[in-house]
Design a protein around this motif. Structure first.
Motif, mmCIF file in Angstrom:
data_model
loop_
_atom_site.group_PDB
_atom_site.id
_atom_site.type_symbol
_atom_site.label_atom_id
_atom_site.label_comp_id
_atom_site.label_asym_id
_atom_site.label_seq_id
_atom_site.Cartn_x
_atom_site.Cartn_y
_atom_site.Cartn_z
ATOM 1 N N ALA A 25 0.822 -1.221 0.000
ATOM 2 C CA ALA A 25 0.000 0.000 0.000
ATOM 3 C C ALA A 25 0.853 1.266 0.000
ATOM 4 O O ALA A 25 0.319 2.366 0.141
ATOM 5 C CB ALA A 25 -0.921 0.001 1.216
ATOM 6 N N ARG A 26 2.161 1.119 -0.144
ATOM 7 C CA ARG A 26 3.032 2.291 -0.157
ATOM 8 C C ARG A 26 2.773 3.112 -1.403
ATOM 9 O O ARG A 26 2.509 2.536 -2.441
ATOM 10 C CB ARG A 26 4.507 1.860 -0.129
ATOM 11 C CG ARG A 26 4.964 1.547 1.284
ATOM 12 C CD ARG A 26 6.446 1.238 1.349
ATOM 13 N NE ARG A 26 7.302 2.185 0.680
ATOM 14 C CZ ARG A 26 7.796 3.277 1.246
ATOM 15 N NH1 ARG A 26 7.541 3.545 2.487
ATOM 16 N NH2 ARG A 26 8.576 4.087 0.570
ATOM 17 N N PRO A 27 2.840 4.411 -1.369
ATOM 18 C CA PRO A 27 3.237 5.234 -0.234
ATOM 19 C C PRO A 27 2.063 5.693 0.626
ATOM 20 O O PRO A 27 2.259 6.345 1.639
ATOM 21 C CB PRO A 27 3.895 6.435 -0.906
ATOM 22 C CG PRO A 27 3.112 6.612 -2.174
ATOM 23 C CD PRO A 27 2.739 5.205 -2.611
ATOM 24 N N ASP A 28 0.838 5.348 0.220
ATOM 25 C CA ASP A 28 -0.343 5.872 0.916
ATOM 26 C C ASP A 28 -0.537 5.306 2.315
ATOM 27 O O ASP A 28 -0.954 6.018 3.212
ATOM 28 C CB ASP A 28 -1.600 5.624 0.082
ATOM 29 C CG ASP A 28 -1.530 6.332 -1.261
ATOM 30 O OD1 ASP A 28 -0.902 7.408 -1.334
ATOM 31 O OD2 ASP A 28 -2.080 5.797 -2.235
ATOM 32 N N GLY A 29 -0.278 4.019 2.491
ATOM 33 C CA GLY A 29 -0.487 3.382 3.778
ATOM 34 C C GLY A 29 -1.942 2.991 3.995
ATOM 35 O O GLY A 29 -2.791 3.168 3.122
ATOM 36 N N LEU A 30 -2.192 2.448 5.183
ATOM 37 C CA LEU A 30 -3.533 1.988 5.533
ATOM 38 C C LEU A 30 -3.830 2.336 6.984
ATOM 39 O O LEU A 30 -2.924 2.453 7.805
ATOM 40 C CB LEU A 30 -3.631 0.465 5.365
ATOM 41 C CG LEU A 30 -3.445 -0.095 3.952
ATOM 42 C CD1 LEU A 30 -3.257 -1.603 3.999
ATOM 43 C CD2 LEU A 30 -4.642 0.264 3.084
ATOM 44 N N SER A 31 -5.105 2.439 7.295
ATOM 45 C CA SER A 31 -5.524 2.668 8.679
ATOM 46 C C SER A 31 -5.568 1.323 9.401
ATOM 47 O O SER A 31 -5.668 0.265 8.761
ATOM 48 C CB SER A 31 -6.905 3.323 8.707
ATOM 49 O OG SER A 31 -7.882 2.381 8.321
ATOM 50 N N GLN A 34 -8.637 -0.584 8.260
ATOM 51 C CA GLN A 34 -8.490 -1.215 6.945
ATOM 52 C C GLN A 34 -7.670 -2.499 7.050
ATOM 53 O O GLN A 34 -8.004 -3.512 6.435
ATOM 54 C CB GLN A 34 -7.820 -0.253 5.967
ATOM 55 C CG GLN A 34 -8.691 0.913 5.557
ATOM 56 C CD GLN A 34 -7.902 1.946 4.752
ATOM 57 O OE1 GLN A 34 -6.812 2.352 5.152
ATOM 58 N NE2 GLN A 34 -8.480 2.358 3.633
ATOM 59 N N THR A 62 1.310 8.253 10.895
ATOM 60 C CA THR A 62 1.032 9.684 10.904
ATOM 61 C C THR A 62 -0.401 9.862 11.359
ATOM 62 O O THR A 62 -1.276 9.045 11.052
ATOM 63 C CB THR A 62 1.226 10.318 9.513
ATOM 64 O OG1 THR A 62 0.440 9.605 8.560
ATOM 65 C CG2 THR A 62 2.677 10.311 9.080
ATOM 66 N N SER A 67 -7.600 10.291 12.727
ATOM 67 C CA SER A 67 -7.196 9.192 11.848
ATOM 68 C C SER A 67 -5.694 8.933 11.948
ATOM 69 O O SER A 67 -4.899 9.871 11.957
ATOM 70 C CB SER A 67 -7.539 9.509 10.399
ATOM 71 O OG SER A 67 -8.920 9.702 10.255
ATOM 72 N N THR A 69 -2.627 6.731 10.020
ATOM 73 C CA THR A 69 -2.250 5.958 8.843
ATOM 74 C C THR A 69 -0.893 5.336 9.101
ATOM 75 O O THR A 69 0.041 6.015 9.529
ATOM 76 C CB THR A 69 -2.187 6.859 7.594
ATOM 77 O OG1 THR A 69 -3.476 7.466 7.398
ATOM 78 C CG2 THR A 69 -1.811 6.065 6.359
ATOM 79 N N ARG A 71 2.387 3.137 7.581
ATOM 80 C CA ARG A 71 3.141 2.881 6.349
ATOM 81 C C ARG A 71 4.302 1.940 6.661
ATOM 82 O O ARG A 71 4.920 2.047 7.717
ATOM 83 C CB ARG A 71 3.688 4.179 5.778
ATOM 84 C CG ARG A 71 2.621 5.079 5.226
ATOM 85 C CD ARG A 71 3.164 6.439 4.792
ATOM 86 N NE ARG A 71 2.077 7.277 4.328
ATOM 87 C CZ ARG A 71 1.241 7.939 5.122
ATOM 88 N NH1 ARG A 71 1.372 7.869 6.425
ATOM 89 N NH2 ARG A 71 0.275 8.675 4.631
#
Length: 121
Positions: A25-31, A34, A62, A67, A69, A71
């Motif tokens: 899921a890089r670079p966005d990341g996940l919660s 999720q 972060t 929220s 996230t 990474r």
């Protein structure tokens, strides 16, 4: 030693799966929600796994408002590989050729070890 902490964190199957999902899921990341949904793990259990991965330097987080996230930090795995190839197998051409210091991560940065006692130069 940091290498032991990284290997220990990844030795647990759920944490390895969490790291794999985050790496993809890089670079966005996940919660955490999720991740829990994708892996089929309760949110409270996911929190424990993420804490262990974070302490090992395998994930970062972060916060934006409420929220969080997460990474993957691929440098930690790369550093583990470098430590194993260079520091543990120094002189074994079958393992250290090509030279670990010539390895690049996916973003093209030059590799430097932070797991072993001395950086690879």
């Amino acid at each position: 030693m940091k290498a032991i902490e990284v290997m220990s964190a990844l030795a647990q199957p759920t944490r390895l799966e969490v790291f794999t999902h985050l790496a993809r899921a890089r670079p966005d990341g996940l919660s955490p929600g999720q991740l829990a949904e994708r892996i089929g793990t309760p949110a409270s259990t996911m929190s424990v796994h993420l804490t262990i991965l974070s302490r090992a330097g395998l994930v970062s987080s972060t916060k934006a408002g409420r929220s969080i996230t997460y990474r993957a930090e691929p440098d930690a795995v790369r550093d583990l590989a470098l430590f194993l190839m260079h520091d543990c197998c120094l002189g074994c051409a079958d393992v250290t050729d090509p030279k670990p210091e010539q390895m690049n991560c996916c973003c093209g940065e030059r590799v430097k070890s932070v797991i072993g006692d001395d950086p690879i130069t």
